[in-house]
Design a protein around this motif. Structure first.
Motif, PDB file in Angstrom:
ATOM      1  N   LYS A  22       0.823  -1.218   0.000  1.00  0.00           N
ATOM      2  CA  LYS A  22       0.000   0.000   0.000  1.00  0.00           C
ATOM      3  C   LYS A  22       0.854   1.262   0.000  1.00  0.00           C
ATOM      4  N   ASP A  24       0.687   5.678  -1.605  1.00  0.00           N
ATOM      5  CA  ASP A  24      -0.190   6.766  -2.031  1.00  0.00           C
ATOM      6  C   ASP A  24      -0.211   6.866  -3.560  1.00  0.00           C
ATOM      7  N   ARG A  29      -8.263   2.807  -4.094  1.00  0.00           N
ATOM      8  CA  ARG A  29      -9.091   2.414  -2.954  1.00  0.00           C
ATOM      9  C   ARG A  29      -8.565   1.060  -2.509  1.00  0.00           C
ATOM     10  N   TRP A  30      -7.657   1.091  -1.538  1.00  0.00           N
ATOM     11  CA  TRP A  30      -6.977  -0.113  -1.077  1.00  0.00           C
ATOM     12  C   TRP A  30      -7.919  -1.014  -0.292  1.00  0.00           C
ATOM     13  N   GLN A  31      -7.749  -2.299  -0.470  1.00  0.00           N
ATOM     14  CA  GLN A  31      -8.509  -3.286   0.286  1.00  0.00           C
ATOM     15  C   GLN A  31      -7.954  -3.343   1.715  1.00  0.00           C
ATOM     16  N   SER A  32      -8.823  -3.587   2.664  1.00  0.00           N
ATOM     17  CA  SER A  32      -8.388  -3.757   4.054  1.00  0.00           C
ATOM     18  C   SER A  32      -7.996  -5.219   4.257  1.00  0.00           C
ATOM     19  N   SER A 125      -6.103  -3.347  -4.706  1.00  0.00           N
ATOM     20  CA  SER A 125      -6.690  -2.008  -4.793  1.00  0.00           C
ATOM     21  C   SER A 125      -7.542  -1.895  -6.042  1.00  0.00           C
ATOM     22  N   ARG A 126      -8.604  -1.111  -5.931  1.00  0.00           N
ATOM     23  CA  ARG A 126      -9.447  -0.751  -7.071  1.00  0.00           C
ATOM     24  C   ARG A 126      -9.191   0.731  -7.320  1.00  0.00           C
ATOM     25  N   ARG A 128     -10.303   4.514  -9.234  1.00  0.00           N
ATOM     26  CA  ARG A 128     -11.281   5.386  -9.876  1.00  0.00           C
ATOM     27  C   ARG A 128     -10.708   5.846 -11.210  1.00  0.00           C
ATOM     28  N   SER A 164     -16.810   1.612   3.961  1.00  0.00           N
ATOM     29  CA  SER A 164     -15.412   1.546   3.506  1.00  0.00           C
ATOM     30  C   SER A 164     -15.208   0.409   2.516  1.00  0.00           C
ATOM     31  N   GLY A 165     -16.192   0.163   1.679  1.00  0.00           N
ATOM     32  CA  GLY A 165     -16.123  -0.953   0.737  1.00  0.00           C
ATOM     33  C   GLY A 165     -16.926  -2.131   1.259  1.00  0.00           C
TER      34      GLY A 165
END
Length: 178
Positions: A22, A24, A29-32, A125-126, A128, A164-165
């Motif tokens: 992870k 920046d 939109r990072w997965q937890s 991560s997804r 945008r 948060s997803g």
């Protein structure tokens, strides 16, 4: 209607290693940790009676346990404008065999899979529209080994949209045994 998929759970130690990727990146939109998994068959929204059918089909899957390793990164879409950043898994032959067996049972029982072409991966991560490039990240982790594990079962997950997803809940586990 519940939103369901079959997948593999990933050990905590491997999740921890994967989350170190992870960084920046614009639009990411990072997965937890709780969202990391490997999807085998995405069913989407199903009627209550179809949940019973899906469970029955999974109970009938026979496959020997096998080992998998999470290693390297890749993406769907172009590296300069990615849609999804993922970690690879190998070897793929056993995994593809398990996926084919499960998918064929489900399709033969009238299910339409939402992911008909299977590309083994763990979504990290997804992105945008207008996302930043992941080329440097993919290069940096190209030969990184995140860990290996023994696949002893597959799981039926429910996916619930959240703030948060999606929140993924295991409904049932199905031991692999041939």
């Amino acid at each position: 209607m519940p939103r369901l998929f079959f997948g593999l759970e990933i050990p905590e130690s491997i999740k921890t290693s994967l989350l170190k990727v992870k960084t920046d990146i614009k639009g990411a939109r990072w997965q937890s940790k709780t969202q990391l998994h490997l999807t085998l068959a995405f069913l989407g929204e199903v009627e209550a009676e179809q949940v019973i059918q899906a469970r029955d089909n999974a109970r009938k899957v026979t496959h020997t346990p096998f080992k998998l390793e999470a290693a390297g990164l890749g993406c769907f879409g172009k590296e300069e404008s990615p849609k999804i950043l993922w970690a690879g898994v190998s070897p793929e032959a056993e995994l593809r065999g398990l996926q084919r067996t499960l998918a064929q049972r489900l399709i033969n029982d009238g299910f339409t899979l939402q992911n008909p072409s299977f590309k083994p991966h763990i979504t990290l991560s997804r992105f945008r529209d207008g996302a930043g490039s992941v080329a440097g990240l993919i290069e940096r982790y190209r030969s990184t080994r995140f860990g290996s594990w023994s696949v002893q079962d597959l799981a039926l997950f429910e996916s619930t949209p959240g703030q948060s997803g999606s929140v993924y809940t295991v409904l049932e586990r199905y031991p692999l045994n041939a």
